[in-house]
Design a protein around this motif. Structure first.
Motif, short mmCIF file in Angstrom:
data_model
loop_
_atom_site.label_atom_id
_atom_site.label_comp_id
_atom_site.label_asym_id
_atom_site.label_seq_id
_atom_site.Cartn_x
_atom_site.Cartn_y
_atom_site.Cartn_z
N GLN A 157 0.82 -1.21 0.00
CA GLN A 157 0.00 0.00 0.00
C GLN A 157 0.86 1.26 0.00
OE1 GLN A 157 -3.38 -0.50 2.38
NE2 GLN A 157 -4.30 1.48 1.89
N LYS A 158 2.03 1.17 0.57
CA LYS A 158 2.96 2.30 0.58
C LYS A 158 3.35 2.71 -0.83
CE LYS A 158 7.71 3.36 2.05
NZ LYS A 158 8.91 2.83 2.77
N HIS A 159 3.31 1.76 -1.75
CA HIS A 159 3.75 2.02 -3.12
C HIS A 159 2.58 2.18 -4.10
CE1 HIS A 159 7.98 1.14 -2.15
NE2 HIS A 159 7.49 0.24 -1.33
N MET A 160 1.38 2.35 -3.57
CA MET A 160 0.23 2.59 -4.43
C MET A 160 0.22 4.05 -4.90
SD MET A 160 -1.30 -0.30 -4.70
CE MET A 160 -2.74 0.35 -5.56
N ASP A 161 -0.16 4.24 -6.16
CA ASP A 161 -0.24 5.58 -6.73
C ASP A 161 -1.64 6.18 -6.63
OD1 ASP A 161 2.43 5.41 -7.41
OD2 ASP A 161 2.02 4.62 -9.42
N GLY A 162 -2.55 5.42 -6.06
CA GLY A 162 -3.92 5.89 -5.89
C GLY A 162 -4.60 5.05 -4.83
N SER A 163 -5.87 5.32 -4.57
CA SER A 163 -6.59 4.60 -3.52
C SER A 163 -6.99 3.21 -3.99
CB SER A 163 -7.84 5.39 -3.12
OG SER A 163 -8.63 5.67 -4.27
N LEU A 164 -7.12 2.29 -3.03
CA LEU A 164 -7.55 0.93 -3.34
C LEU A 164 -8.99 0.95 -3.84
CD1 LEU A 164 -6.18 -1.08 -0.26
CD2 LEU A 164 -5.16 -0.88 -2.54
N PRO A 165 -9.35 -0.01 -4.67
CA PRO A 165 -10.75 -0.08 -5.14
C PRO A 165 -11.69 -0.38 -3.98
CG PRO A 165 -9.55 -2.05 -5.78
CD PRO A 165 -8.53 -1.09 -5.25
N LYS A 166 -12.92 0.08 -4.11
CA LYS A 166 -13.91 -0.11 -3.06
C LYS A 166 -14.83 -1.28 -3.42
CE LYS A 166 -13.92 4.79 -1.82
NZ LYS A 166 -14.72 6.04 -1.75
N THR A 167 -15.04 -2.16 -2.45
CA THR A 167 -15.92 -3.30 -2.64
C THR A 167 -17.32 -2.84 -3.03
OG1 THR A 167 -14.68 -4.61 -1.03
CG2 THR A 167 -16.89 -5.37 -1.57
N ILE A 168 -17.89 -3.45 -4.04
CA ILE A 168 -19.18 -3.00 -4.58
C ILE A 168 -20.34 -3.48 -3.72
CG2 ILE A 168 -20.71 -3.11 -6.58
CD1 ILE A 168 -18.15 -3.49 -8.28
N TRP A 169 -20.28 -4.73 -3.29
CA TRP A 169 -21.36 -5.30 -2.48
C TRP A 169 -20.83 -6.48 -1.69
CZ3 TRP A 169 -22.83 -10.42 -3.00
CH2 TRP A 169 -22.35 -11.08 -4.13
N SER A 170 -21.59 -6.88 -0.69
CA SER A 170 -21.26 -8.08 0.07
C SER A 170 -22.54 -8.87 0.33
CB SER A 170 -20.59 -7.72 1.40
OG SER A 170 -21.44 -6.90 2.18
N MET A 171 -22.38 -10.17 0.55
CA MET A 171 -23.54 -11.02 0.83
C MET A 171 -24.03 -10.75 2.25
SD MET A 171 -25.52 -13.29 -0.59
CE MET A 171 -24.61 -14.12 -1.91
N LYS A 172 -25.31 -10.43 2.37
CA LYS A 172 -25.89 -10.06 3.66
C LYS A 172 -26.45 -11.27 4.41
CE LYS A 172 -29.93 -8.19 3.78
NZ LYS A 172 -31.08 -7.30 3.59
#
Length: 441
Positions: free
Chosen positions: A418-433
């Motif tokens: 993560q220290k070497h990422m040039d942008g933010s991590l992708p965001k999870t779209i959905w999860s099983m409820k």
């Protein structure tokens, strides 16, 4: 290798415009900027050709997401384009059915096992929802046993996932979840809900192979309980085999749904099955003005015929296996736990850090460095092979991954991806409820 950033200025401008006029930037969550690494991945596409696309800034990428899976032949595929153009000269939509609907239905019935009849829809979600309604009407039962990746987004299914706003609460009580390869869990669902399950809705496979005769056990449980087996082949259809996963795995569905790959990007899906079940649609309100749109049907007819004539699916398996095996060989050689799993025609990259935990930051970093070399893979989704992918494409991809492994071995310490990422991590779209049902002790 170079650290020079790819120019994404015009993409950024379009994003600012979209923020003002489109909820979550686009009509499909999985295409939105938050599903990738912002400031690294392109945001808007200008055109596509074969296995490549060009973004609005003029950057060309080798693509493995393939429009979220529908592109089975390739972008801008000549024979399909010509079929659309020929039909366009005759018209798009009419006051009566067009002959192309009959011709395509006959072709699908000749291609798909156990398909006596076909009903066309415009999306995979529509097709599976239609099949569920038919199963409920036929069996006079209401509940659904479900196993899949959650790709059906109408009320009956959306009740089980985190993005359930606007879905009536009672829908939760009508859905029971079981895990792939867990026939005991499915059996428990029937034991807990005797004579209430209208249908089992099942993706024949996702990335995991069936074990211990799982699919045959599912078929048997459906028969024993007078429930229909609906196979969701939106992804597997026209990709695993021309005749679908039914043939590939040797399982029979009562109603079988297709979409995505059958049309190479055109908006068309289908429900197939024997006349016994398909005739149920005679009495159901499953109807839409645009279901009979002819451009998609003409193009789909050309897609299926091209698949038959060129044996395109065999090519995809061959090319995919070179990538699948080559990637994992490079991973092992570099002692980096970033393996392709699943099937050569539909792969899932899984990355594990030094402690053995699955690592989104590791996967994101690898694919960040790949996209900088103009190889586009999805972080949250699968990687697909189409007929236009070549051995040269695979060679480029494997060389790019070799380059990334060199970077990891040189720069990464103690899993600090993560220290070497040039942008933010992708965001999870959905999860099983809703939880999966397990066999009671």
């Amino acid at each position: 290798m170079t650290d020079e950033k790819i120019n994404l200025n015009i993409s950024a401008q379009y994003k600012k415009r979209a923020e003002k006029v489109i909820p979550h930037l686009t009509g499909t969550f999985s295409r939105a900027a938050t599903s990738f690494i912002e400031n690294v991945y392109p945001l808007y596409i200008q055109s596509g050709n074969g296995s490549h696309f060009t973004d609005v800034d003029g950057n060309e990428y080798l693509d493995y997401l393939m429009a979220l899976g529908p592109i089975t032949l390739g972008y801008n595929y000549g024979i399909v384009n010509q079929a659309i153009k020929d039909q366009l000269d005759k018209g798009i939509l009419f006051s009566l059915p067009h002959t192309i609907e009959v011709e395509l239905s006959e072709l699908v019935c000749k291609t798909i096992p156990f398909a006596d009849m076909v009903k066309f829809e415009k999306s995979g979600s529509n097709a599976v929802t239609a099949a569920v309604r038919a199963a409920r009407a036929f069996t006079q039962k209401d509940m659904i046993a479900y196993c899949g990746t959650g790709g059906v987004w109408h009320d009956w299914q959306a009740a089980m996932v985190s993005r359930d706003g606007g879905v009536p609460k009672f829908n939760e009580d009508l859905i029971k979840i079981f895990d792939y390869n867990d026939s005991d869990g499915l059996e428990q669902i029937f034991d807990d809900n005797p004579n209430k399950i209208a249908a089992i809705v099942l993706e024949p496979t996702q990335f995991e192979e069936p074990k211990n005769n799982f699919l045959q056990k599912v078929r048997k449980l459906a028969d024993q309980n007078d429930s229909l087996l609906i196979l969701d082949e939106i992804v597997t259809g026209f990709r695993f085999d021309l005749a679908g996963a039914q043939k590939y795995f040797g399982i029979k569905g009562d109603l079988v749904c297709f979409g995505k790959g059958m049309s190479n990007g055109l908006p068309l899906s289908a429900v197939t099955g024997t006349s016994e079940f398909m005739k149920t649609f005679d009495d159901l309100w499953v109807s839409s003005t645009n279901n009979s749109e002819t451009l998609s049907m003409a193009g789909t007819k050309a897609v299926i015929n091209e698949m038959k004539e060129k044996n395109t699916i065999q090519h995809c398996w061959k090319i995919g296996k070179i990538l699948f095996d080559g990637w994992n060989k490079i991973s092992e050689k570099n002692n980096i736990n970033a393996k392709m799993t699943g099937y050569p025609i539909r792969m899932d990259l899984r990355c594990f850090n030094n402690s053995g935990s699955e690592s989104l930051s590791m996967k994101s970093f690898i694919l960040q460095e790949m996209v900088k070399q103009n190889v586009f893979m999805s972080i949250l989704g699968a990687s697909y092979i189409c007929y236009s992918h070549s051995e040269q494409d695979v060679e480029k991809t494997l060389q790019s991954f070799e380059n990334v492994c060199d970077i990891i071995n040189t720069k990464i310490e103690n899993d600090d991806y993560q220290k070497h990422m040039d942008g933010s991590l992708p965001k999870t779209i959905w999860s099983m409820k809703l939880p999966s049902i397990k066999k009671h002790n």
